[in-house]
Design a protein around this motif. Structure first.
Motif, PDB file in Angstrom:
ATOM      1  N   TYR A 248      -0.662  12.056   4.299  1.00 47.72           N
ATOM      2  CA  TYR A 248       0.177  11.043   4.947  1.00 47.72           C
ATOM      3  C   TYR A 248      -0.635  10.195   5.917  1.00 47.72           C
ATOM      4  O   TYR A 248      -0.304   9.026   6.153  1.00 47.72           O
ATOM      5  CB  TYR A 248       1.369  11.696   5.659  1.00 47.72           C
ATOM      6  N   LYS A 249      -1.726  10.759   6.488  1.00 42.13           N
ATOM      7  CA  LYS A 249      -2.576   9.968   7.386  1.00 42.13           C
ATOM      8  C   LYS A 249      -3.415   8.969   6.601  1.00 42.13           C
ATOM      9  O   LYS A 249      -3.670   7.863   7.073  1.00 42.13           O
ATOM     10  CB  LYS A 249      -3.468  10.896   8.203  1.00 42.13           C
ATOM     11  N   VAL A 250      -3.849   9.368   5.405  1.00 41.07           N
ATOM     12  CA  VAL A 250      -4.551   8.421   4.533  1.00 41.07           C
ATOM     13  C   VAL A 250      -3.619   7.264   4.182  1.00 41.07           C
ATOM     14  O   VAL A 250      -3.994   6.093   4.248  1.00 41.07           O
ATOM     15  CB  VAL A 250      -5.049   9.124   3.256  1.00 41.07           C
ATOM     16  N   LEU A 251      -2.377   7.596   3.818  1.00 37.06           N
ATOM     17  CA  LEU A 251      -1.407   6.554   3.478  1.00 37.06           C
ATOM     18  C   LEU A 251      -1.155   5.632   4.658  1.00 37.06           C
ATOM     19  O   LEU A 251      -1.161   4.402   4.513  1.00 37.06           O
ATOM     20  CB  LEU A 251      -0.092   7.194   3.030  1.00 37.06           C
ATOM     21  N   LYS A 252      -0.957   6.215   5.830  1.00 32.58           N
ATOM     22  CA  LYS A 252      -0.657   5.417   7.017  1.00 32.58           C
ATOM     23  C   LYS A 252      -1.802   4.474   7.358  1.00 32.58           C
ATOM     24  O   LYS A 252      -1.583   3.367   7.875  1.00 32.58           O
ATOM     25  CB  LYS A 252      -0.373   6.346   8.196  1.00 32.58           C
ATOM     26  N   SER A 253      -3.042   4.879   7.066  1.00 31.90           N
ATOM     27  CA  SER A 253      -4.211   4.056   7.381  1.00 31.90           C
ATOM     28  C   SER A 253      -4.496   2.992   6.334  1.00 31.90           C
ATOM     29  O   SER A 253      -5.326   2.111   6.556  1.00 31.90           O
ATOM     30  CB  SER A 253      -5.451   4.957   7.518  1.00 31.90           C
ATOM     31  N   SER A 254      -3.847   3.080   5.187  1.00 28.60           N
ATOM     32  CA  SER A 254      -4.192   2.204   4.065  1.00 28.60           C
ATOM     33  C   SER A 254      -3.482   0.859   4.150  1.00 28.60           C
ATOM     34  O   SER A 254      -2.413   0.722   4.744  1.00 28.60           O
ATOM     35  CB  SER A 254      -3.840   2.877   2.734  1.00 28.60           C
ATOM     36  N   THR A 255      -4.103  -0.119   3.508  1.00 22.61           N
ATOM     37  CA  THR A 255      -3.499  -1.449   3.402  1.00 22.61           C
ATOM     38  C   THR A 255      -2.218  -1.404   2.589  1.00 22.61           C
ATOM     39  O   THR A 255      -1.292  -2.174   2.837  1.00 22.61           O
ATOM     40  CB  THR A 255      -4.492  -2.417   2.745  1.00 22.61           C
ATOM     41  N   LEU A 256      -2.156  -0.503   1.605  1.00 22.43           N
ATOM     42  CA  LEU A 256      -0.958  -0.376   0.768  1.00 22.43           C
ATOM     43  C   LEU A 256       0.272  -0.143   1.629  1.00 22.43           C
ATOM     44  O   LEU A 256       1.303  -0.796   1.453  1.00 22.43           O
ATOM     45  CB  LEU A 256      -1.139   0.774  -0.220  1.00 22.43           C
ATOM     46  N   CYS A 257       0.179   0.786   2.571  1.00 23.28           N
ATOM     47  CA  CYS A 257       1.317   1.095   3.440  1.00 23.28           C
ATOM     48  C   CYS A 257       1.727  -0.121   4.252  1.00 23.28           C
ATOM     49  O   CYS A 257       2.916  -0.448   4.352  1.00 23.28           O
ATOM     50  CB  CYS A 257       0.949   2.268   4.354  1.00 23.28           C
ATOM     51  N   LYS A 258       0.749  -0.800   4.818  1.00 22.58           N
ATOM     52  CA  LYS A 258       1.062  -1.959   5.653  1.00 22.58           C
ATOM     53  C   LYS A 258       1.691  -3.081   4.831  1.00 22.58           C
ATOM     54  O   LYS A 258       2.642  -3.735   5.273  1.00 22.58           O
ATOM     55  CB  LYS A 258      -0.199  -2.463   6.351  1.00 22.58           C
ATOM     56  N   ASP A 259       1.179  -3.289   3.641  1.00 17.49           N
ATOM     57  CA  ASP A 259       1.733  -4.353   2.793  1.00 17.49           C
ATOM     58  C   ASP A 259       3.182  -4.058   2.405  1.00 17.49           C
ATOM     59  O   ASP A 259       4.001  -4.976   2.313  1.00 17.49           O
ATOM     60  CB  ASP A 259       0.884  -4.513   1.532  1.00 17.49           C
ATOM     61  N   ILE A 260       3.484  -2.792   2.151  1.00 15.48           N
ATOM     62  CA  ILE A 260       4.854  -2.430   1.793  1.00 15.48           C
ATOM     63  C   ILE A 260       5.765  -2.545   3.019  1.00 15.48           C
ATOM     64  O   ILE A 260       6.863  -3.111   2.955  1.00 15.48           O
ATOM     65  CB  ILE A 260       4.914  -1.010   1.202  1.00 15.48           C
ATOM     66  N   GLU A 261       5.316  -2.003   4.144  1.00 17.18           N
ATOM     67  CA  GLU A 261       6.129  -2.034   5.365  1.00 17.18           C
ATOM     68  C   GLU A 261       6.425  -3.462   5.809  1.00 17.18           C
ATOM     69  O   GLU A 261       7.495  -3.749   6.354  1.00 17.18           O
ATOM     70  CB  GLU A 261       5.408  -1.276   6.486  1.00 17.18           C
ATOM     71  N   GLU A 262       5.484  -4.384   5.584  1.00 18.51           N
ATOM     72  CA  GLU A 262       5.659  -5.773   6.013  1.00 18.51           C
ATOM     73  C   GLU A 262       6.219  -6.665   4.920  1.00 18.51           C
ATOM     74  O   GLU A 262       6.265  -7.892   5.075  1.00 18.51           O
ATOM     75  CB  GLU A 262       4.326  -6.315   6.533  1.00 18.51           C
ATOM     76  N   GLY A 263       6.645  -6.055   3.796  1.00 17.55           N
ATOM     77  CA  GLY A 263       7.383  -6.798   2.779  1.00 17.55           C
ATOM     78  C   GLY A 263       6.572  -7.587   1.797  1.00 17.55           C
ATOM     79  O   GLY A 263       7.104  -8.463   1.106  1.00 17.55           O
ATOM     80  N   ARG A 264       5.269  -7.319   1.691  1.00 20.78           N
ATOM     81  CA  ARG A 264       4.452  -8.055   0.726  1.00 20.78           C
ATOM     82  C   ARG A 264       4.418  -7.375  -0.643  1.00 20.78           C
ATOM     83  O   ARG A 264       4.073  -8.005  -1.637  1.00 20.78           O
ATOM     84  CB  ARG A 264       3.030  -8.224   1.275  1.00 20.78           C
ATOM     85  N   LEU A 265       4.753  -6.101  -0.690  1.00 26.32           N
ATOM     86  CA  LEU A 265       4.825  -5.362  -1.953  1.00 26.32           C
ATOM     87  C   LEU A 265       6.152  -4.617  -2.011  1.00 26.32           C
ATOM     88  O   LEU A 265       6.764  -4.322  -0.977  1.00 26.32           O
ATOM     89  CB  LEU A 265       3.671  -4.363  -2.065  1.00 26.32           C
ATOM     90  N   LEU A 266       6.604  -4.311  -3.231  1.00 22.11           N
ATOM     91  CA  LEU A 266       7.881  -3.611  -3.448  1.00 22.11           C
ATOM     92  C   LEU A 266       9.026  -4.334  -2.734  1.00 22.11           C
ATOM     93  O   LEU A 266       9.841  -3.725  -2.039  1.00 22.11           O
ATOM     94  CB  LEU A 266       7.795  -2.158  -2.956  1.00 22.11           C
ATOM     95  N   ASN A 267       9.055  -5.638  -2.900  1.00 20.06           N
ATOM     96  CA  ASN A 267      10.021  -6.456  -2.170  1.00 20.06           C
ATOM     97  C   ASN A 267      11.065  -7.122  -3.062  1.00 20.06           C
ATOM     98  O   ASN A 267      11.751  -8.051  -2.631  1.00 20.06           O
ATOM     99  CB  ASN A 267       9.292  -7.537  -1.368  1.00 20.06           C
TER     100      ASN A 267
END
Length: 437
Positions: free
Chosen positions: A275-294
């Motif tokens: 979960y720390k790898v995920l939290k540090s990744s760009t993938l997580c940030k892009d999803i949380e900020e609505g750029r992916l899976l939107n």
């Protein structure tokens, strides 16, 4: 300027331009091969950037094809020679070596049904396709002042043999009849070309493509809107100084139902939790900020279900990340959901196991950390290229020890889930139960 040199120049210039554009949106991950990822806070600018990058990638593929077409006319004198008639003594270790021909040192490989599988983890037709595609780039950056008089097949063969078998450089030098420094250079060059010029082989799908990804998962399990499997796997690295130091590298991948890798970030220390790898990744940030899976959610039993990924118990439950229930009761909705969830995860586990089946990653990598990361990236590119070619030589049948390596997420679930994520999982569990009944 001849076509081959022009193709190499065009492809190299385009690669540098793409990397320059991506630098405008830096990633916090050590190595990200997801070309749809960005850290910009302006989603509109991202929307304009992605088509531009894809345009350049398309031009790059044309440049590579130009190189392939230009050399295809001389294949008659640089083609891999067919073996002479007679019995083959050793099918497990076919003859490898150089031969002078057409002005350059060529690759000699005794062809048997298993020779390419054993040496390169691909069929002979895939090898020749890859050789033609990569030739302009493999030859365009020889060591300064020391040009290598080697054919593209031999250059590719040296690098692939290292990746496919995990053989060390003295063994490769002896088998191919080249120096250890040449073997190292060709391996490094192959990894660089794959991870930069052909990084588009691992690309997170656009919204239209994601629809087909989720449809495939729904056909498999009956649950809608799943857009991939999230897995984090680890590879051992050994560094030999005065004392032998063993480390590991964590690589996070997203995989579709056909085992195609949609996203990869590698280079985190292996002791970092999933979960720390995920939290540090760009993938997580892009999803949380609505750029992916939107894309708009779908209605499941009155609940709006967003696009989501599935992951193991090492991750938290999030609106876009579904994890299994802990201690589900036999025969309950929760248990039926866990069964379907496990079925969806199979493709991710198979992809992780297939990466570990590449010889160089199947055992501790005796290289510098950054070189080991490049090996992971190169094998990921090759994994997708083989699937694209419908060449399943390197795709493992088993799941390895992936199921046994998962730790439970240590956070307080009830404080971090939120009602939205819990409601989504409950709706999916109810649907899974209905399908089971």
């Amino acid at each position: 300027m001849e076509s081959r040199k022009l193709a190499a120049l065009l492809s190299s210039l385009i690669s540098e331009l793409i990397l320059l554009l991506l630098l405008l949106f830096p990633s916090s991950a050590p190595l990200s091969l997801n070309s749809n990822s960005s850290n910009s806070t302006n989603s509109n600018s991202n929307a304009n950037l992605f088509p531009l990058i894809h345009h350049f990638l398309s031009v790059q593929k044309i440049a590579a094809s130009l190189g392939f077409l230009s050399i295809s006319r001389k294949r008659k004198r640089t083609h891999l020679p067919e073996p002479e008639a007679g019995p083959i003594d050793d099918e497990e270790n076919p003859e490898l070596g150089p031969r002078l021909g057409g002005g350059r040192v060529q690759l000699v490989l005794t062809r048997t049904p298993d020779s390419f599988k054993n040496c390169f983890r691909m069929t002979s037709s895939t090898f020749e396709w890859l050789s033609g595609l990569l030739e302009p780039l493999l030859e365009c950056r020889d060591p300064v002042g020391s040009p290598l008089n080697l054919s593209a097949e031999l250059r590719l063969g040296l690098g692939l043999y290292r990746l496919a078998t995990g053989s060390d450089y003295p063994e490769i030098s002896n088998r191919f009849g080249v120096s250890e420094s040449v073997a190292k250079f060709c391996t490094k060059q192959l990894c660089r070309v794959l991870c930069t010029d052909f990084r588009f082989w691992v690309t997170f799908p656009n919204p239209n493509e994601l629809e087909s990804v989720s449809t495939a998962f729904q056909t498999l399990t009956g649950l809608p809107n799943c857009c991939g499997v999230l897995e984090c796997t680890r590879f051992k690295v050994v560094k030999k100084n005065d004392e032998i130091e063993e480390h590991s590298i964590a690589a996070q991948i997203v995989v579709d139902s056909s085992c195609r890798i949609l996203s990869i970030v590698a280079g985190y220390r292996g002791n970092k939790a999933d979960y720390k790898v995920l939290k540090s990744s760009t993938l997580c940030k892009d999803i949380e900020e609505g750029r992916l899976l939107n894309s708009p959610p779908v209605n499941v039993n009155g609940v709006a279900v967003n696009q989501y990924l599935v992951g193991n118990r090492g991750y938290p439950l999030l609106p876009w990340l579904m994890v299994p229930y802990v201690e589900a009761l036999p025969g309950s909705c929760e248990e039926n959901f866990n069964k379907v969830h496990s079925l969806m995860r199979v493709s991710g586990l198979k992809a992780s196991a297939s990466l570990k089946n590449w010889g160089v990653l199947s055992k501790p990598v005796e290289e510098e950390f950054k070189i080991a990361v490049a090996y992971i990236g190169a094998c990921s590119m090759l994994h997708n290229a083989l699937l694209m070619r419908e060449d399943y030589t390197a795709l493992g049948d088993g799941l390895g020890d992936c199921y046994q390596s998962t730790d439970y997420y240590s956070g307080l679930e009830e404080n971090l889930i939120g009602s939205k994520a819990s409601d989504i999982r409950s709706a999916l569990a109810t649907r899974a139960n209905e399908l089971h009944d």
